[in-house]
Design a protein around this motif. Structure first.
Motif, PDB file in Angstrom:
ATOM      1  N   LEU A  88      42.188  46.509  44.610  1.00 20.45           N
ATOM      2  CA  LEU A  88      41.977  46.017  43.250  1.00 20.45           C
ATOM      3  C   LEU A  88      41.734  44.509  43.267  1.00 20.45           C
ATOM      4  O   LEU A  88      40.884  43.997  42.534  1.00 20.45           O
ATOM      5  N   GLU A  89      42.455  43.791  44.120  1.00 20.77           N
ATOM      6  CA  GLU A  89      42.251  42.346  44.232  1.00 20.77           C
ATOM      7  C   GLU A  89      40.853  42.033  44.762  1.00 20.77           C
ATOM      8  O   GLU A  89      40.233  41.045  44.361  1.00 20.77           O
ATOM      9  N   ALA A  90      40.338  42.883  45.646  1.00 25.82           N
ATOM     10  CA  ALA A  90      38.989  42.684  46.177  1.00 25.82           C
ATOM     11  C   ALA A  90      37.923  42.970  45.124  1.00 25.82           C
ATOM     12  O   ALA A  90      36.822  42.423  45.178  1.00 25.82           O
ATOM     13  N   THR A  91      38.261  43.824  44.153  1.00 25.39           N
ATOM     14  CA  THR A  91      37.315  44.218  43.117  1.00 25.39           C
ATOM     15  C   THR A  91      37.245  43.212  41.984  1.00 25.39           C
ATOM     16  O   THR A  91      36.199  43.015  41.374  1.00 25.39           O
ATOM     17  N   CYS A  92      38.363  42.559  41.700  1.00 21.11           N
ATOM     18  CA  CYS A  92      38.402  41.681  40.526  1.00 21.11           C
ATOM     19  C   CYS A  92      37.645  40.381  40.798  1.00 21.11           C
ATOM     20  O   CYS A  92      37.330  40.045  41.932  1.00 21.11           O
ATOM     21  N   HIS A 126      31.813  37.705  33.161  1.00 19.66           N
ATOM     22  CA  HIS A 126      32.059  38.712  34.198  1.00 19.66           C
ATOM     23  C   HIS A 126      31.968  40.138  33.654  1.00 19.66           C
ATOM     24  O   HIS A 126      32.242  40.390  32.475  1.00 19.66           O
ATOM     25  N   VAL A 127      31.610  41.068  34.549  1.00 17.98           N
ATOM     26  CA  VAL A 127      31.423  42.462  34.151  1.00 17.98           C
ATOM     27  C   VAL A 127      32.777  43.099  33.828  1.00 17.98           C
ATOM     28  O   VAL A 127      33.829  42.651  34.301  1.00 17.98           O
ATOM     29  N   VAL A 128      32.731  44.170  33.042  1.00 15.70           N
ATOM     30  CA  VAL A 128      33.952  44.779  32.527  1.00 15.70           C
ATOM     31  C   VAL A 128      34.851  45.288  33.647  1.00 15.70           C
ATOM     32  O   VAL A 128      36.080  45.134  33.591  1.00 15.70           O
ATOM     33  N   GLU A 129      34.275  45.877  34.675  1.00 14.89           N
ATOM     34  CA  GLU A 129      35.089  46.436  35.762  1.00 14.89           C
ATOM     35  C   GLU A 129      35.924  45.348  36.439  1.00 14.89           C
ATOM     36  O   GLU A 129      37.118  45.533  36.692  1.00 14.89           O
ATOM     37  N   ALA A 130      35.322  44.192  36.718  1.00 13.69           N
ATOM     38  CA  ALA A 130      36.047  43.088  37.351  1.00 13.69           C
ATOM     39  C   ALA A 130      37.093  42.517  36.402  1.00 13.69           C
ATOM     40  O   ALA A 130      38.202  42.151  36.818  1.00 13.69           O
ATOM     41  N   ARG A 131      36.765  42.451  35.110  1.00 16.78           N
ATOM     42  CA  ARG A 131      37.704  41.935  34.117  1.00 16.78           C
ATOM     43  C   ARG A 131      38.909  42.861  33.977  1.00 16.78           C
ATOM     44  O   ARG A 131      40.051  42.410  33.840  1.00 16.78           O
TER      45      ARG A 131
END
Length: 231
Positions: free
Chosen positions: A210-214, A142-147
């Protein structure tokens, strides 16, 4: 059980908890302290309440990557519940605050005499195995932003607060990426007004956003901790 800030202990029957109580010593965990290194004996176990401990796998003696988090939902030193007296990971205090400590010999004795404690710890170890496995996959795919979003939400859940101290260097080690990657990911979340990040502290502004982004890893780990069957 009301008044017990650690969820694992609170899940025990009152009689079982009171049996443990004389061996539980209140301590303050200090940010940056190492409770034990990989390969070292586990001399004490810790039940965090408002503190947070990062479990790190160490490569070549100095490179470290976070594989698990322990907060008020669990116990640091859980290999002892499986009869293993040596830590496979570095246990690093990531969030300062109170915890309850019990020495290893006392813990082994209490564990042997308490089926309710055994049940809760086996349930917790099962959830931790899932967390560690999912974290390994997340770090790879997974990409860093989601992590970063996943990590912030997991931290929030374990300390009971949306505001915590964190440096770029620390986050870099936790996520296994270069500091510039952490900076870019944190800046992207801040531009979307999901977090506020400055001077080594982070505050979550929009939990749902934030939950939608992760990535889906957060929900999978959360549900495993919340929903693992008791028996």
């Amino acid at each position: 059980m009301g008044g017990i800030p650690n969820s694992l202990l609170a899940a025990l029957p009152r009689k079982s908890y009171l049996r443990l109580l004389p061996g539980l010593v209140p301590v303050e965990l200090v940010f940056g302290d190492v409770l034990y290194e990989a390969g070292q004996p586990i001399r004490d176990v810790y039940f965090p309440s408002q503190s947070l401990v990062s479990l790190l796998t160490v490569v070549e003696g100095h490179l470290a990557l976070e594989v698990g988090l322990v907060g008020r939902e669990g116990m640091v030193g859980f290999p002892l519940a499986l009869g293993v007296g040596v830590s496979p990971v570095r246990a690093l205090v990531q969030g300062a605050g109170p915890a309850l400590r019990m020495n290893a010999a006392r813990f082994r004795k209490e564990l042997g005499n308490s089926q309710p404690l055994q049940r809760e710890l086996y349930r917790y170890v099962h959830a931790m195995m899932a967390q560690i496995s999912q974290t390994a996959a997340c770090n790879r795919f997974h990409v860093v932003e989601a992590r970063l979003a996943r990590w912030l939400l997991m931290t929030r859940d374990r300390v009971g607060s949306g505001e915590f101290r964190m440096t770029q260097e620390f986050l870099s080690n936790m996520l296994g990426v270069r500091r510039v990657g952490v900076t870019e990911a944190a800046s992207a979340l801040q531009r979307r007004k999901l977090i506020e990040y400055s001077r080594g502290s982070i505050r979550i502004l929009d939990d749902r956003g934030l939950e939608a982004t992760c990535c889906s890893c957060y929900a999978m780990v959360r549900d495993m901790h919340d929903g693992a069957p008791r028996g």
